[in-house]
Design a protein around this motif. Structure first.
Motif, mmCIF file in Angstrom:
data_model
loop_
_atom_site.group_PDB
_atom_site.id
_atom_site.type_symbol
_atom_site.label_atom_id
_atom_site.label_comp_id
_atom_site.label_asym_id
_atom_site.label_seq_id
_atom_site.Cartn_x
_atom_site.Cartn_y
_atom_site.Cartn_z
ATOM 1 N N MET A 1 0.830 -1.205 0.000
ATOM 2 C CA MET A 1 0.000 0.000 0.000
ATOM 3 C C MET A 1 0.868 1.260 0.000
ATOM 4 O O MET A 1 1.914 1.296 0.641
ATOM 5 C CB MET A 1 -0.871 0.026 1.265
ATOM 6 N N SER A 2 0.429 2.259 -0.706
ATOM 7 C CA SER A 2 1.143 3.531 -0.692
ATOM 8 C C SER A 2 0.859 4.253 0.617
ATOM 9 O O SER A 2 -0.072 3.908 1.334
ATOM 10 C CB SER A 2 0.648 4.414 -1.827
ATOM 11 N N ASP A 3 1.667 5.268 0.904
ATOM 12 C CA ASP A 3 1.376 6.027 2.114
ATOM 13 C C ASP A 3 0.036 6.735 1.960
ATOM 14 O O ASP A 3 -0.394 7.106 0.884
ATOM 15 C CB ASP A 3 2.494 7.008 2.456
ATOM 16 N N ASP A 4 -0.619 6.928 3.094
ATOM 17 C CA ASP A 4 -2.003 7.372 3.104
ATOM 18 C C ASP A 4 -2.091 8.884 2.943
ATOM 19 O O ASP A 4 -1.625 9.641 3.789
ATOM 20 C CB ASP A 4 -2.628 6.947 4.438
ATOM 21 N N LEU A 5 -2.685 9.320 1.856
ATOM 22 C CA LEU A 5 -2.852 10.755 1.637
ATOM 23 C C LEU A 5 -4.168 11.245 2.222
ATOM 24 O O LEU A 5 -4.477 12.424 2.176
ATOM 25 C CB LEU A 5 -2.792 11.060 0.144
ATOM 26 N N GLY A 6 -4.965 10.296 2.767
ATOM 27 C CA GLY A 6 -6.291 10.622 3.276
ATOM 28 C C GLY A 6 -6.332 11.818 4.212
ATOM 29 O O GLY A 6 -7.126 12.740 3.990
ATOM 30 N N PRO A 7 -5.488 11.833 5.267
ATOM 31 C CA PRO A 7 -5.545 12.963 6.195
ATOM 32 C C PRO A 7 -5.364 14.308 5.501
ATOM 33 O O PRO A 7 -6.058 15.278 5.821
ATOM 34 C CB PRO A 7 -4.384 12.672 7.159
ATOM 35 N N LEU A 8 -4.446 14.376 4.530
ATOM 36 C CA LEU A 8 -4.245 15.639 3.806
ATOM 37 C C LEU A 8 -5.490 16.004 3.002
ATOM 38 O O LEU A 8 -5.915 17.160 2.976
ATOM 39 C CB LEU A 8 -3.044 15.518 2.867
ATOM 40 N N VAL A 9 -6.069 14.975 2.333
ATOM 41 C CA VAL A 9 -7.291 15.220 1.559
ATOM 42 C C VAL A 9 -8.363 15.801 2.481
ATOM 43 O O VAL A 9 -8.998 16.809 2.158
ATOM 44 C CB VAL A 9 -7.800 13.911 0.911
ATOM 45 N N ASP A 10 -8.542 15.173 3.658
ATOM 46 C CA ASP A 10 -9.548 15.650 4.609
ATOM 47 C C ASP A 10 -9.323 17.113 4.967
ATOM 48 O O ASP A 10 -10.243 17.923 4.953
ATOM 49 C CB ASP A 10 -9.493 14.831 5.906
ATOM 50 N N ARG A 11 -8.058 17.423 5.291
ATOM 51 C CA ARG A 11 -7.798 18.785 5.754
ATOM 52 C C ARG A 11 -8.001 19.802 4.640
ATOM 53 O O ARG A 11 -8.503 20.900 4.869
ATOM 54 C CB ARG A 11 -6.383 18.873 6.325
ATOM 55 N N ILE A 12 -7.635 19.427 3.418
ATOM 56 C CA ILE A 12 -7.829 20.366 2.305
ATOM 57 C C ILE A 12 -9.315 20.616 2.079
ATOM 58 O O ILE A 12 -9.755 21.753 1.926
ATOM 59 C CB ILE A 12 -7.182 19.819 1.017
ATOM 60 N N VAL A 13 -10.088 19.513 2.073
ATOM 61 C CA VAL A 13 -11.516 19.670 1.804
ATOM 62 C C VAL A 13 -12.190 20.447 2.941
ATOM 63 O O VAL A 13 -13.088 21.252 2.705
ATOM 64 C CB VAL A 13 -12.185 18.291 1.608
#
Lengths: 452, 452
Positions: free
Chosen positions: A1-13
């Motif tokens: 699995m690649s590193d999780d970009l989810g937290p960044l996506v959340d904060r941007i949105v």
């Protein structure tokens, strides 16, 4: 699995959702700080993960000198969603930073006038590199030749090599190449062998005679495989005239494998590898409609087979209830055989010589599982409907369909391969059509014979 | 695609079929000549491709010093089919040629007494290596650490490095590692930087401060990804105490990726990656039966859903004929969304922040294709059965099921991911169960309301 970009996506949105304006400003500043640490490919994946509006506003945060590299890393459709919004002077500026290798990566998805624009920003030598690569199509390794080479003339000596090595060695390099005066490839010298040799020795004496160059026309997958087996981490690429046109590194091979794996997974569902998470709805719908249409035809075929037995179904409605079980067991059993055979074909292991023993083995396995599950399902069904005969009918249909599935699972991929159709892509659709039709016809046919 | 072993398979299987004994002898001699040129992995794939009897007789043709390497290259089950037939003295001889790295590769599939046998053939140092690697499980990179390292003490100077390089450099090497007296990893020195530096300079001054070692507990896939992004072609592996225990090269990464791709394809059909083309029928049948059983439960669920509408089916038999179309369209549309989301999850791109926009986009696409195909299928069906109402019923069911499929295609993989279940493996089974049940219930439910 690649590193999780989810937290960044959340904060941007979520940035800007807070009602306290000061908090918003602080969070935005913190975000920008963190985004500065992202690498090109992380930026690319982050942008792909954002809905169009947020994607475009984050794009503005990428510093000018990095934008070109991020575009190169992005998948084609998401990339175009950004390029389409950029003004010409902005594009000119980005394109002025592209290397010929980068432009080639983009070229498949860029309209002609943008490629011309990018070429205008290049010098003569770069344009030549591009045009040279552009002769080859998207599945030929020549197109992706990297020009970061250690090259010496055929008559060079060990001290020439050592002098060259003391300057910068390109990443992923354990050999240097010799060429004749015309630029034709003349051989591979392992760097290792130059270290231990006296300076006055000719490099020609250190040639690895076993080393074989890649041909520019080779497919990407084939090149990756040759490179994987080679003892070096890079191989030279030559064209039909024997000219050394570039190199392929094992890291390129890695990326090729990763992309071909992704493309295969997507193609199995009738999707393109460039498909964007947030592609425009109309565009995305139209593309998917084609795959749905193809599958609809196979579904109509199954319906037509059932329609042959309308009169039977009217009298024994239990048959309608049980139909999916027969079809499904055939489909699953068949896909197991299919998967095994497709792997064998990919490994070059299936031929006329072992086809018959394979067929016998798969039919035997089908026989075993056919009878096992016929017994189990027949028993359950006879009990459920309190009717021995319907249990017998479904048992026979299950046994026959699982064996037909084993047969089709061997034969279909071998036939497709002979017809030069990739069995990994279309094998499964064809197989389930066969197991559906055989399942329905056998079950309803036996029902017509024994239950009416 | 790999090179085609088919012609060799054919000739091996057919050798001896000719009635002219002289021809048989000539052909056999020619075959043996050609087989001598095969590489380890080609031998391995050739043996895998042969039915057991031929496999065992060809095994005899492999020269003793190569047998161990060929076994290492083979997939586990086919490998065992050979090992099981070998006498102890033969095994002892083969195992005496195994390196600790090779034994680790085999260990997963060898019974304990054979591992002990192999360990007895090793010297103290090799046994230690093996036991060290064996602490880590099959998905930790520490297990596969390669011990072919360029290592120097922390206080070494450039001329020490150059002297080391003049001796043999292991394949796939562009860095050397420094350790302290206790053997703890102390840093990475790019070979490149030693070439250009004066001999008396300390290697510590040439350290690449950015270089990060792999941790022995890291998973294989994660390590491969870190290595792919690194600028080097190998990385050091350290254990929890910081001891340098070995290295991983980019070629190892390549192999890991290839094997994980193969395992994923096999697992989707409920097969193990070690599955042998010619595994014993009973063993193979039993293993496949499990997967059939799981899928049977989902098929019974669909049947149960249909059974709720027995009375309706009895009156409107056309519904039974058309059921598969509704279920199939939902399954296909859903699998398109599922595939897109699973790729996003694998790339670390899906999170709470973009889930809602994604859901809206996929539902919109579902809406478009739902209405498009509702119209088309409704029209065809109304014409086929000369009944406007049944066209309307199937049209509504198709539209609803395609939209439910879009919803499930987004939600199911995200849920599975949260539950730490790999959506690439079980997502598809769960999704089609949902689209089957929703499709049948909607279609037959609407039929009950409007057609009776």
């Amino acid at each position: 699995m690649s590193d999780d970009l989810g937290p960044l996506v959340d904060r941007i949105v979520n940035a800007g959702v807070d009602t306290d304006l000061e908090n918003v400003a602080i969070e935005k500043a913190m975000l920008i700080d963190e985004l500065e640490d992202l690498e090109f490919d992380q930026w690319a994946r982050l942008l792909e993960a954002l809905p169009i509006e947020e994607r475009l506003s984050q794009w503005q945060l990428i510093s000018d000198d990095v934008q070109a590299e991020v575009l190169v890393e992005m998948r084609a459709e998401a990339r175009l969603s950004i390029i389409d919004t950029l003004a010409t002077d902005n594009l000119e500026q980005i394109f002025s930073l592209l290397s010929p290798e980068d432009l080639i990566e983009l070229a498949d998805s860029l309209p002609d006038h943008l490629i011309d624009l990018a070429l205008q920003q290049m010098d003569q030598k770069q344009r030549l590199f591009f045009e040279h690569s552009n002769q080859f199509n998207e599945n030929q390794i020549g197109r992706y030749a990297d020009h970061n080479l250690l090259v010496l003339p055929q008559n060079a000596k060990v001290y020439d090599a050592l002098r060259l090595l003391r300057r910068a060695i390109p990443e992923c390099t354990d050999t240097l190449f010799l060429t004749d005066r015309a630029g034709r490839y003349a051989g591979t010298v392992p760097l290792q062998s130059t270290f231990g040799s006296p300076g006055h020795i000719s490099l020609v004496e250190l040639l690895d005679e076993q080393a074989e160059p890649l041909l520019a026309e080779m497919s990407l997958e084939e090149s990756a495989e040759v490179l994987e087996k080679s003892e070096y981490v890079l191989l030279p690429i030559i064209d039909v005239k024997g000219m050394l046109i570039g190199r392929m590194t094992i890291k390129d091979g890695f990326q090729i494998m990763r992309e071909s794996h992704e493309a295969e997974n997507m193609a199995r569902a009738g999707l393109s590898e460039s498909e964007d998470l947030f592609s425009p709805i109309l565009k995305s719908s139209m593309r998917r409609a084609t795959w749905l249409g193809i599958n609809l035809l196979t579904a109509f075929l199954a319906s037509w087979a059932i329609g042959l037995f309308e009169a039977t179904l009217q009298q024994v409605v239990a048959l309608a209830v049980l139909m999916p079980i027969v079809a499904s067991m055939g489909g699953i059993a068949g896909s197991q055989t299919l998967t095994l055979i497709i792997r064998g074909i990919a490994l070059g292991q299936i031929s006329r010589g072992n086809l018959m023993p394979l067929l016998i083995k798969e039919l035997s396995v089908g026989c075993f599982n056919g009878f096992l599950w016929a017994l189990a399902i027949g028993g359950v069904v006879a009990y459920w409907f309190s009717d021995f005969m319907i249990g017998l009918v479904i048992a026979s249909a299950i046994a026959i369909n699982i064996m037909a599935a084993a047969f089709s699972g061997v034969i279909i991929p071998v036939l497709l391969e002979k017809l030069k159709i990739d069995p990994a892509l279309s094998g499964s659709v064809i197989l389930t059509t066969v197991t559906d039709v055989v399942g329905f016809v056998t079950f309803l046919g036996l029902g017509t014979l024994f239950l009416i």
